[in-house]
Motif scaffolding. Structure first.
Motif, PDB file in Angstrom:
ATOM      1  N   ASN A 129       0.857  -1.185   0.000  1.00  0.00           N
ATOM      2  CA  ASN A 129       0.000   0.000   0.000  1.00  0.00           C
ATOM      3  C   ASN A 129       0.892   1.235   0.000  1.00  0.00           C
ATOM      4  O   ASN A 129       1.708   1.426   0.904  1.00  0.00           O
ATOM      5  CB  ASN A 129      -0.905   0.002   1.238  1.00  0.00           C
ATOM      6  N   ALA A 130       0.758   2.068  -1.032  1.00  0.00           N
ATOM      7  CA  ALA A 130       1.618   3.242  -1.193  1.00  0.00           C
ATOM      8  C   ALA A 130       0.745   4.483  -1.374  1.00  0.00           C
ATOM      9  O   ALA A 130       0.730   5.108  -2.435  1.00  0.00           O
ATOM     10  CB  ALA A 130       2.559   3.056  -2.374  1.00  0.00           C
ATOM     11  N   SER A 131       0.013   4.839  -0.341  1.00  0.00           N
ATOM     12  CA  SER A 131      -0.924   5.956  -0.411  1.00  0.00           C
ATOM     13  C   SER A 131      -0.197   7.301  -0.371  1.00  0.00           C
ATOM     14  O   SER A 131       0.398   7.654   0.643  1.00  0.00           O
ATOM     15  CB  SER A 131      -1.922   5.888   0.750  1.00  0.00           C
ATOM     16  N   PHE A 132      -0.238   8.019  -1.477  1.00  0.00           N
ATOM     17  CA  PHE A 132       0.283   9.378  -1.564  1.00  0.00           C
ATOM     18  C   PHE A 132       1.732   9.525  -1.080  1.00  0.00           C
ATOM     19  O   PHE A 132       2.104  10.574  -0.554  1.00  0.00           O
ATOM     20  CB  PHE A 132      -0.626  10.349  -0.789  1.00  0.00           C
ATOM     21  N   CYS A 133       2.547   8.507  -1.267  1.00  0.00           N
ATOM     22  CA  CYS A 133       3.937   8.616  -0.818  1.00  0.00           C
ATOM     23  C   CYS A 133       4.950   8.548  -1.963  1.00  0.00           C
ATOM     24  O   CYS A 133       6.012   9.185  -1.889  1.00  0.00           O
ATOM     25  CB  CYS A 133       4.248   7.543   0.220  1.00  0.00           C
ATOM     26  N   LEU A 134       4.666   7.806  -3.028  1.00  0.00           N
ATOM     27  CA  LEU A 134       5.652   7.609  -4.086  1.00  0.00           C
ATOM     28  C   LEU A 134       6.105   8.907  -4.751  1.00  0.00           C
ATOM     29  O   LEU A 134       7.275   9.018  -5.133  1.00  0.00           O
ATOM     30  CB  LEU A 134       5.119   6.632  -5.135  1.00  0.00           C
ATOM     31  N   PRO A 135       5.242   9.915  -4.925  1.00  0.00           N
ATOM     32  CA  PRO A 135       5.716  11.160  -5.543  1.00  0.00           C
ATOM     33  C   PRO A 135       6.831  11.851  -4.760  1.00  0.00           C
ATOM     34  O   PRO A 135       7.564  12.670  -5.328  1.00  0.00           O
ATOM     35  CB  PRO A 135       4.455  12.032  -5.585  1.00  0.00           C
ATOM     36  N   PHE A 136       6.980  11.536  -3.479  1.00  0.00           N
ATOM     37  CA  PHE A 136       8.011  12.178  -2.674  1.00  0.00           C
ATOM     38  C   PHE A 136       9.376  11.510  -2.827  1.00  0.00           C
ATOM     39  O   PHE A 136      10.341  11.916  -2.184  1.00  0.00           O
ATOM     40  CB  PHE A 136       7.575  12.213  -1.210  1.00  0.00           C
ATOM     41  N   CYS A 137       9.453  10.500  -3.678  1.00  0.00           N
ATOM     42  CA  CYS A 137      10.744   9.896  -4.009  1.00  0.00           C
ATOM     43  C   CYS A 137      11.412  10.747  -5.083  1.00  0.00           C
ATOM     44  O   CYS A 137      10.791  11.064  -6.106  1.00  0.00           O
ATOM     45  CB  CYS A 137      10.535   8.470  -4.530  1.00  0.00           C
ATOM     46  N   PRO A 138      12.678  11.118  -4.905  1.00  0.00           N
ATOM     47  CA  PRO A 138      13.370  11.893  -5.939  1.00  0.00           C
ATOM     48  C   PRO A 138      13.406  11.135  -7.265  1.00  0.00           C
ATOM     49  O   PRO A 138      13.527   9.908  -7.282  1.00  0.00           O
ATOM     50  CB  PRO A 138      14.777  12.073  -5.363  1.00  0.00           C
ATOM     51  N   PRO A 139      13.308  11.837  -8.390  1.00  0.00           N
ATOM     52  CA  PRO A 139      13.239  11.173  -9.692  1.00  0.00           C
ATOM     53  C   PRO A 139      14.406  10.234  -9.988  1.00  0.00           C
ATOM     54  O   PRO A 139      14.221   9.183 -10.605  1.00  0.00           O
ATOM     55  CB  PRO A 139      13.207  12.343 -10.683  1.00  0.00           C
ATOM     56  N   LEU A 163       0.112   8.262  -7.912  1.00  0.00           N
ATOM     57  CA  LEU A 163       1.222   8.932  -8.563  1.00  0.00           C
ATOM     58  C   LEU A 163       0.755  10.336  -8.917  1.00  0.00           C
ATOM     59  O   LEU A 163      -0.445  10.549  -9.156  1.00  0.00           O
ATOM     60  CB  LEU A 163       1.647   8.188  -9.833  1.00  0.00           C
ATOM     61  N   PHE A 164       1.672  11.285  -8.950  1.00  0.00           N
ATOM     62  CA  PHE A 164       1.314  12.651  -9.317  1.00  0.00           C
ATOM     63  C   PHE A 164       1.615  12.879 -10.791  1.00  0.00           C
ATOM     64  O   PHE A 164       2.647  12.435 -11.304  1.00  0.00           O
ATOM     65  CB  PHE A 164       2.092  13.661  -8.480  1.00  0.00           C
ATOM     66  N   GLY A 165       0.719  13.614 -11.456  1.00  0.00           N
ATOM     67  CA  GLY A 165       0.880  13.906 -12.867  1.00  0.00           C
ATOM     68  C   GLY A 165       1.723  15.142 -13.132  1.00  0.00           C
ATOM     69  O   GLY A 165       2.044  15.915 -12.221  1.00  0.00           O
ATOM     70  N   HIS A 178       7.050  13.289 -10.826  1.00  0.00           N
ATOM     71  CA  HIS A 178       5.777  13.528 -11.506  1.00  0.00           C
ATOM     72  C   HIS A 178       5.827  12.881 -12.875  1.00  0.00           C
ATOM     73  O   HIS A 178       6.858  12.914 -13.550  1.00  0.00           O
ATOM     74  CB  HIS A 178       5.501  15.033 -11.634  1.00  0.00           C
ATOM     75  N   LEU A 179       4.718  12.291 -13.298  1.00  0.00           N
ATOM     76  CA  LEU A 179       4.671  11.530 -14.548  1.00  0.00           C
ATOM     77  C   LEU A 179       3.550  12.027 -15.447  1.00  0.00           C
ATOM     78  O   LEU A 179       2.496  12.452 -14.966  1.00  0.00           O
ATOM     79  CB  LEU A 179       4.451  10.039 -14.251  1.00  0.00           C
ATOM     80  N   THR A 180       3.777  11.941 -16.753  1.00  0.00           N
ATOM     81  CA  THR A 180       2.684  12.143 -17.689  1.00  0.00           C
ATOM     82  C   THR A 180       1.783  10.914 -17.641  1.00  0.00           C
ATOM     83  O   THR A 180       2.168   9.856 -17.121  1.00  0.00           O
ATOM     84  CB  THR A 180       3.206  12.319 -19.112  1.00  0.00           C
ATOM     85  N   ARG A 181       0.587  11.027 -18.196  1.00  0.00           N
ATOM     86  CA  ARG A 181      -0.297   9.866 -18.221  1.00  0.00           C
ATOM     87  C   ARG A 181       0.341   8.698 -18.977  1.00  0.00           C
ATOM     88  O   ARG A 181       0.317   7.562 -18.478  1.00  0.00           O
ATOM     89  CB  ARG A 181      -1.657  10.224 -18.824  1.00  0.00           C
ATOM     90  N   PRO A 182       0.939   8.906 -20.165  1.00  0.00           N
ATOM     91  CA  PRO A 182       1.602   7.773 -20.838  1.00  0.00           C
ATOM     92  C   PRO A 182       2.712   7.154 -19.988  1.00  0.00           C
ATOM     93  O   PRO A 182       2.893   5.934 -20.007  1.00  0.00           O
ATOM     94  CB  PRO A 182       2.148   8.390 -22.127  1.00  0.00           C
ATOM     95  N   GLN A 183       3.453   7.970 -19.260  1.00  0.00           N
ATOM     96  CA  GLN A 183       4.511   7.425 -18.401  1.00  0.00           C
ATOM     97  C   GLN A 183       3.924   6.597 -17.267  1.00  0.00           C
ATOM     98  O   GLN A 183       4.458   5.532 -16.936  1.00  0.00           O
ATOM     99  CB  GLN A 183       5.358   8.566 -17.829  1.00  0.00           C
TER     100      GLN A 183
END
Length: 222
Positions: A129-139, A163-165, A178-183
């Motif tokens: 379960n990764a609720s609202f945490c993955l976007p805080f990982c550096p790219p 994931l954040f867009g 942050h990812l595009t929808r295709p990504q």
């Protein structure tokens, strides 16, 4: 890094943010579990029903567990849980919750303070379960993190979260992913996608600040 003109306020994870994780945890206290977690659990229960089992009970990791809003639901349903967060205060708050004391005493709940770059997970997990945490990982660390997560999940196991867009206000900050929808779709394509919903609209953060949200909510099965 300065706050870019016309951007939303800095995320709590930013060193220049006027807010602390304590502020966020205070606001999250008592809130219900995330819908993506509930969706995952309902899918496990549907499979159990087909197998003529009352309810599926497995082993889950609650990644970025915070003060425990999702951990509590997993424990309530009888799951064994490893709750992980990079902030020591989050784990301290979780460990002090009265509704988790029995699970801690029975060793059905373990807690670890681990940051994304240090993450070590047990093998053959039923659920991540990764609720609202993955976007805080550096790219630059995100590919390794995703590999760690996918390798830890057993065949038939599930992962869920957000994931954040690329249109999200916080995409201006280069320490977040942050990812595009295709990504986002490409990231999930090696799994069976059981839920994939895109959300994009102006709103506010949990701390009441104006922000444009661009989020992908998903549940996937390995």
């Amino acid at each position: 890094m300065a706050n870019p003109p016309n951007a939303a306020p800095l995320p709590v994870s930013h060193p220049d943010s006027p807010h602390t994780w304590s502020d966020y945890y205070d606001l999250m206290a008592g809130r219900p579990p995330r819908e993506t977690l509930l969706r995952s659990l309902s899918l496990f229960d549907a499979e159990a029903k087909e197998a003529r089992v009352e309810r599926f009970v497995g082993y889950a990791v609650d990644l970025g567990c915070g003060e425990g809003r999702d951990t509590v639901e997993l424990v309530r349903r009888g799951w064994r849980v490893l709750a992980v967060d990079g902030e020591p205060e989050a784990i301290a708050r979780l460990q002090s919750r009265p509704d988790l004391q029995a699970a801690l005493a029975e060793l059905r709940l373990e807690t670890h303070v681990q940051r994304f770059e240090q993450l070590i997970l047990p093998a053959d997990l039923d659920l991540i379960n990764a609720s609202f945490c993955l976007p805080f990982c550096p790219p630059d660390q995100f590919p390794a993190l995703w590999q760690t997560l996918t390798h830890a999940l057993r065949p038939g196991g599930r992962m869920c979260g957000q994931l954040f867009g690329d249109r999200d206000s916080w995409a201006a900050y280069d320490h977040m992913t942050h990812l595009t929808r295709p990504q986002a779709e490409a990231l999930l394509q090696s799994f069976t996608i059981e839920q994939f919903e895109e959300e994009a609209h102006p709103g506010t953060t949990a701390l009441g600040e104006a922000k444009f949200w661009h989020i992908f909510h998903w549940v996937i099965r390995k």
